[in-house]
Design an enzyme around this catalytic site. Structure first.
Site, mmCIF file in Angstrom:
data_model
loop_
_atom_site.group_PDB
_atom_site.id
_atom_site.type_symbol
_atom_site.label_atom_id
_atom_site.label_comp_id
_atom_site.label_asym_id
_atom_site.label_seq_id
_atom_site.Cartn_x
_atom_site.Cartn_y
_atom_site.Cartn_z
ATOM 1 N N SER A 186 25.939 31.719 38.986
ATOM 2 C CA SER A 186 26.569 31.361 40.266
ATOM 3 C C SER A 186 25.807 30.173 40.835
ATOM 4 O O SER A 186 24.690 29.870 40.379
ATOM 5 C CB SER A 186 26.438 32.541 41.228
ATOM 6 N N TYR A 226 21.607 39.522 45.139
ATOM 7 C CA TYR A 226 22.512 38.712 44.304
ATOM 8 C C TYR A 226 21.790 37.460 43.794
ATOM 9 O O TYR A 226 21.841 37.137 42.601
ATOM 10 C CB TYR A 226 23.740 38.344 45.147
HETATM 11 N N1 LIG Z 1 34.173 34.491 43.120
HETATM 12 C C1 LIG Z 1 33.179 33.655 43.352
HETATM 13 O O1 LIG Z 1 33.171 32.901 44.352
HETATM 14 C C2 LIG Z 1 32.019 33.593 42.389
HETATM 15 C C3 LIG Z 1 31.120 32.537 42.515
HETATM 16 C C4 LIG Z 1 30.045 32.451 41.643
HETATM 17 C C5 LIG Z 1 29.875 33.420 40.659
HETATM 18 N N2 LIG Z 1 30.764 34.450 40.555
HETATM 19 C C6 LIG Z 1 30.526 35.447 39.493
HETATM 20 O O2 LIG Z 1 31.682 35.517 38.677
HETATM 21 C C7 LIG Z 1 31.670 36.769 37.973
HETATM 22 C C8 LIG Z 1 33.055 37.382 38.011
HETATM 23 O O3 LIG Z 1 33.335 37.797 39.352
HETATM 24 P P1 LIG Z 1 34.720 37.492 40.075
HETATM 25 O O4 LIG Z 1 34.436 36.526 41.148
HETATM 26 O O5 LIG Z 1 35.775 37.216 39.083
HETATM 27 O O6 LIG Z 1 34.954 38.906 40.822
HETATM 28 P P2 LIG Z 1 36.006 40.080 40.571
HETATM 29 O O7 LIG Z 1 35.556 41.214 41.426
HETATM 30 O O8 LIG Z 1 37.392 39.574 40.749
HETATM 31 O O9 LIG Z 1 35.791 40.442 39.031
HETATM 32 C C9 LIG Z 1 34.607 41.089 38.594
HETATM 33 C C10 LIG Z 1 34.988 42.127 37.528
HETATM 34 O O10 LIG Z 1 33.779 42.765 37.077
HETATM 35 C C11 LIG Z 1 34.070 44.153 36.900
HETATM 36 N N3 LIG Z 1 32.840 44.970 36.948
HETATM 37 C C12 LIG Z 1 32.096 45.282 38.043
HETATM 38 N N4 LIG Z 1 31.070 46.091 37.699
HETATM 39 C C13 LIG Z 1 31.156 46.272 36.346
HETATM 40 C C14 LIG Z 1 30.372 46.980 35.417
HETATM 41 N N5 LIG Z 1 29.299 47.699 35.800
HETATM 42 N N6 LIG Z 1 30.742 46.957 34.113
HETATM 43 C C15 LIG Z 1 31.832 46.260 33.724
HETATM 44 N N7 LIG Z 1 32.623 45.559 34.567
HETATM 45 C C16 LIG Z 1 32.283 45.561 35.866
HETATM 46 C C17 LIG Z 1 34.999 44.458 38.065
HETATM 47 O O11 LIG Z 1 35.727 45.671 37.874
HETATM 48 C C18 LIG Z 1 35.894 43.225 38.077
HETATM 49 O O12 LIG Z 1 37.021 43.405 37.262
HETATM 50 C C19 LIG Z 1 30.576 37.606 38.633
HETATM 51 O O13 LIG Z 1 29.424 37.594 37.816
HETATM 52 C C20 LIG Z 1 30.307 36.867 39.943
HETATM 53 O O14 LIG Z 1 29.010 37.095 40.407
HETATM 54 C C21 LIG Z 1 31.825 34.558 41.398
#
Ligand SMILES: NC(=O)c1ccc[n+]([C@@H]2O[C@H](COP(=O)([O-])OP(=O)(O)OC[C@H]3O[C@@H](n4cnc5c(N)ncnc54)[C@H](O)[C@@H]3O)[C@@H](O)[C@H]2O)c1
Length: 278
Positions: A143, A156
């Site tokens: 991130s 985080y």
């Molecule tokens: N959305 C943002 O702004 C953003 C920015 C930077 C980084 N990220 C990172 O992107 C990645 C994906 O997140 P996202 O934004 O798509 O969110 P999201 O919540 O839409 O998707 C995350 C997915 O991870 C799954 N998950 C959670 N805990 C789990 C576990 N213990 N085992 C297996 N699966 C699990 C959830 O069920 C979900 O389907 C994450 O690592 C997040 O930190 C997101």
């Protein structure tokens, strides 16, 4: 790894957001995909829709924070699908609150999923990739919080700095041995996903006892507005495909947001200033 067609990708957190978008992008490239998530309903629904358009998918309900579940997953995939060429350690969760408001259970949950989840993926699949002698690639989702530390996100931030450190170290080690296994780290700014609803997946052994003050709640509201108007996950997926094909390490979607924080931090360090408070 310039040839994706016919190869196998494994994506964690594949039921939603960035993981689902990566799955869709890999299918469009002709890959077989192992979709991994803890949220079984959402996972099966997404897989059903993708299969209807002819995609070759298996789904696995796996909690990436549990080493034995990731190990069993690898054995199942070996048996049913063959070797994994592209591993995306992407599942992640957040807790937002001042450092003193986050409980030890908050810390454990976020570290278990975001950092141990990535470690489990690397530890389980990397030996298989190295032994295969084939071109393979690992993509770890960190991130912008892995390049600069926003307030109210300490657990985080700690995990995402850890994912960047792990990925950079691994990249250097694999390059040093002339390995055919590539590495990329994804450090996005704000992306329109369900990340701010991550508590939906919080297991019972992590009671959610956080009570967050006004400042933390104000930060969450601002972040929520930013996520809702953020970049589309498909843009992250597009950049990931490009990075895998061309062997780029840093993948920085929404880079104007990411660079602002990261370069300010570097300037603070370089000029001997205390951290800029925004
Ligand atoms: N959305 C943002 O702004 C953003 C920015 C930077 C980084 N990220 C990172 O992107 C990645 C994906 O997140 P996202 O934004 O798509 O969110 P999201 O919540 O839409 O998707 C995350 C997915 O991870 C799954 N998950 C959670 N805990 C789990 C576990 N213990 N085992 C297996 N699966 C699990 C959830 O069920 C979900 O389907 C994450 O690592 C997040 O930190 C997101």
């Amino acid at each position: 790894m310039d040839q994706l067609n016919g190869r196998t990708a494994l994506v964690t957190g594949a039921a939603s957001g960035i993981g689902l978008a990566m799955t869709q992008a890999f299918i469009a490239e002709g890959m077989n995909v192992v979709m991994v998530d803890v949220e079984s309903d959402r996972l099966e629904k997404a897989a059903r829709e993708l299969r209807a358009s002819g995609a070759n998918i298996i789904t696995a309900v796996v909690d990436v924070s549990k080493a034995h579940q990731v190990q069993s997953l690898a054995e199942r995939v070996d048996a049913e699908f063959g070797p994994v060429h592209l591993l995306c350690n992407n599942a992640g969760v957040e807790v937002i609150g001042a450092t003193w408001e986050q409980t030890l259970d908050d810390w454990r949950w976020v570290i278990d999923v975001n950092l141990w989840g990535v470690i489990h993926g690397v530890h389980t699949f990397l030996p298989r990739m190295r032994a295969s002698g084939q071109e393979c690639h690992i993509v770890n989702t960190a991130s912008m919080a892995g390049l600069s530390s926003a307030a109210y996100m300490s657990s985080y931030n700690v995990t995402k700095f850890g994912v960047v450190a792990l990925s950079e170290t691994l990249y250097k080690e694999l390059a040093h041995e002339g390995s055919k296994v590539g590495v990329s780290v994804v450090c996005p700014g704000l992306i329109k996903t369900h990340i701010l609803e991550s508590r939906r997946n919080r297991p019972g052994d992590h009671p959610d006892e956080g009570t967050f003050g006004e400042a933390s709640q104000g930060f969450r509201a601002a972040l929520s507005a930013g996520v809702q108007s953020g970049y589309e996950p498909a843009e992250v997926a597009r950049q990931v495909v490009e990075a895998v094909k061309e062997g780029h390490f840093y993948v920085i979607p929404a880079q104007e947001q990411v660079f602002k924080g990261a370069l300010t931090r570097m300037d603070d360090i370089k000029h001997g200033r205390n951290p800029t408070v925004r």
